[in-house]
Design a protein around this motif. Sequence first.
Motif, mmCIF file in Angstrom:
data_model
loop_
_atom_site.group_PDB
_atom_site.id
_atom_site.type_symbol
_atom_site.label_atom_id
_atom_site.label_comp_id
_atom_site.label_asym_id
_atom_site.label_seq_id
_atom_site.Cartn_x
_atom_site.Cartn_y
_atom_site.Cartn_z
ATOM 1 N N GLY A 47 0.818 -1.212 0.000
ATOM 2 C CA GLY A 47 0.000 0.000 0.000
ATOM 3 C C GLY A 47 0.847 1.255 0.000
ATOM 4 N N TYR A 48 1.903 1.241 0.801
ATOM 5 C CA TYR A 48 2.790 2.401 0.877
ATOM 6 C C TYR A 48 3.413 2.697 -0.488
ATOM 7 C CZ TYR A 48 6.054 5.715 2.978
ATOM 8 O OH TYR A 48 6.739 6.869 3.307
ATOM 9 N N ALA A 49 3.906 1.654 -1.141
ATOM 10 C CA ALA A 49 4.539 1.835 -2.452
ATOM 11 C C ALA A 49 3.525 2.376 -3.461
ATOM 12 C CB ALA A 49 5.133 0.520 -2.939
ATOM 13 N N ASP A 50 2.316 1.821 -3.451
ATOM 14 C CA ASP A 50 1.288 2.301 -4.384
ATOM 15 C C ASP A 50 0.866 3.727 -4.052
ATOM 16 O OD1 ASP A 50 1.289 -0.033 -5.857
ATOM 17 O OD2 ASP A 50 -0.467 -0.872 -4.859
ATOM 18 N N GLY A 51 0.752 4.039 -2.783
ATOM 19 C CA GLY A 51 0.385 5.398 -2.379
ATOM 20 C C GLY A 51 1.416 6.423 -2.820
ATOM 21 N N GLU A 52 2.687 6.069 -2.681
ATOM 22 C CA GLU A 52 3.761 6.976 -3.125
ATOM 23 C C GLU A 52 3.630 7.282 -4.607
ATOM 24 O OE1 GLU A 52 7.869 6.678 -0.774
ATOM 25 O OE2 GLU A 52 7.345 4.818 -1.795
ATOM 26 N N GLU A 53 3.224 6.280 -5.378
ATOM 27 C CA GLU A 53 3.079 6.433 -6.830
ATOM 28 C C GLU A 53 1.702 6.969 -7.217
ATOM 29 O OE1 GLU A 53 5.611 5.878 -8.966
ATOM 30 O OE2 GLU A 53 6.848 5.425 -7.217
ATOM 31 N N LYS A 54 0.838 7.174 -6.204
ATOM 32 C CA LYS A 54 -0.554 7.598 -6.436
ATOM 33 C C LYS A 54 -1.249 6.603 -7.366
ATOM 34 C CE LYS A 54 0.486 12.287 -5.136
ATOM 35 N NZ LYS A 54 1.347 11.839 -4.115
ATOM 36 N N ASN A 55 -0.934 5.321 -7.158
ATOM 37 C CA ASN A 55 -1.420 4.226 -7.989
ATOM 38 C C ASN A 55 -2.669 3.608 -7.358
ATOM 39 O OD1 ASN A 55 -1.829 1.888 -9.447
ATOM 40 N ND2 ASN A 55 0.217 1.069 -9.129
ATOM 41 N N THR A 56 -3.741 3.526 -8.145
ATOM 42 C CA THR A 56 -4.984 2.916 -7.656
ATOM 43 C C THR A 56 -5.275 1.590 -8.356
ATOM 44 O OG1 THR A 56 -6.306 4.146 -9.273
ATOM 45 C CG2 THR A 56 -5.983 5.183 -7.108
ATOM 46 N N ASP A 57 -4.323 1.056 -9.100
ATOM 47 C CA ASP A 57 -4.559 -0.127 -9.930
ATOM 48 C C ASP A 57 -4.548 -1.447 -9.159
ATOM 49 O OD1 ASP A 57 -4.665 1.606 -12.078
ATOM 50 O OD2 ASP A 57 -2.601 1.230 -12.683
ATOM 51 N N ASN A 58 -3.995 -1.467 -7.949
ATOM 52 C CA ASN A 58 -3.777 -2.741 -7.255
ATOM 53 C C ASN A 58 -4.751 -3.002 -6.104
ATOM 54 O OD1 ASN A 58 -1.537 -3.368 -8.909
ATOM 55 N ND2 ASN A 58 -0.274 -1.998 -7.697
ATOM 56 N N PHE A 59 -5.750 -2.151 -5.937
ATOM 57 C CA PHE A 59 -6.670 -2.295 -4.800
ATOM 58 C C PHE A 59 -7.274 -3.689 -4.734
ATOM 59 C CE2 PHE A 59 -8.021 2.473 -4.763
ATOM 60 C CZ PHE A 59 -6.742 2.843 -4.380
ATOM 61 N N ALA A 60 -7.744 -4.207 -5.875
ATOM 62 C CA ALA A 60 -8.477 -5.482 -5.887
ATOM 63 C C ALA A 60 -7.635 -6.640 -5.373
ATOM 64 C CB ALA A 60 -8.988 -5.780 -7.292
ATOM 65 N N GLN A 61 -6.308 -6.548 -5.514
ATOM 66 C CA GLN A 61 -5.435 -7.610 -5.029
ATOM 67 C C GLN A 61 -5.450 -7.710 -3.509
ATOM 68 O OE1 GLN A 61 -1.440 -7.455 -6.682
ATOM 69 N NE2 GLN A 61 -2.238 -6.331 -8.443
ATOM 70 N N TRP A 62 -5.895 -6.667 -2.822
ATOM 71 C CA TRP A 62 -5.837 -6.615 -1.366
ATOM 72 C C TRP A 62 -7.216 -6.642 -0.708
ATOM 73 C CZ3 TRP A 62 -1.373 -7.744 0.676
ATOM 74 C CH2 TRP A 62 -0.239 -7.606 -0.122
ATOM 75 N N VAL A 63 -8.228 -7.025 -1.488
ATOM 76 C CA VAL A 63 -9.569 -7.181 -0.904
ATOM 77 C C VAL A 63 -9.539 -8.392 0.020
ATOM 78 C CG1 VAL A 63 -11.994 -7.695 -1.406
ATOM 79 C CG2 VAL A 63 -10.738 -6.078 -2.847
ATOM 80 N N LYS A 64 -10.055 -8.212 1.242
ATOM 81 C CA LYS A 64 -10.068 -9.296 2.225
ATOM 82 C C LYS A 64 -11.058 -10.360 1.781
ATOM 83 C CE LYS A 64 -10.834 -6.216 5.308
ATOM 84 N NZ LYS A 64 -11.105 -5.327 6.400
ATOM 85 N N GLN A 65 -10.635 -11.592 1.864
ATOM 86 C CA GLN A 65 -11.513 -12.729 1.538
ATOM 87 C C GLN A 65 -12.320 -13.081 2.777
ATOM 88 O OE1 GLN A 65 -11.469 -13.663 -1.664
ATOM 89 N NE2 GLN A 65 -9.881 -12.114 -1.913
ATOM 90 N N SER A 66 -13.625 -13.248 2.603
ATOM 91 C CA SER A 66 -14.446 -13.565 3.778
ATOM 92 C C SER A 66 -14.725 -15.052 3.884
ATOM 93 C CB SER A 66 -15.756 -12.793 3.719
ATOM 94 O OG SER A 66 -16.356 -12.919 2.455
#
Length: 66
Positions: A47-66
């Motif tokens: 998240g930190y790396a993506d935030g630094e780049e202002k990147n929103t492309d990887n959110f779906a990879q970090w969705v919590k599985q229920s």
Amino acid sequence: MNQFYYDAVTKMEQMGVDDEYIQGWQCGYLQNPKREEQRLTPAYEAGYADGEEKNTDNFAQWVKQS
């Protein structure tokens, strides 16, 4: 408040993205220092790396599985 930042955080919360990733993204986006080493997690660091780049492309990879 920056509209891009607000929209990105809102989208992550609505998608159910891991809180660690969201916190990392927020800190990276805002250019805050990283947490102390013993509190770093893979989700936070990604998240930190993506935030630094202002990147929103990887959110779906970090969705919590229920």
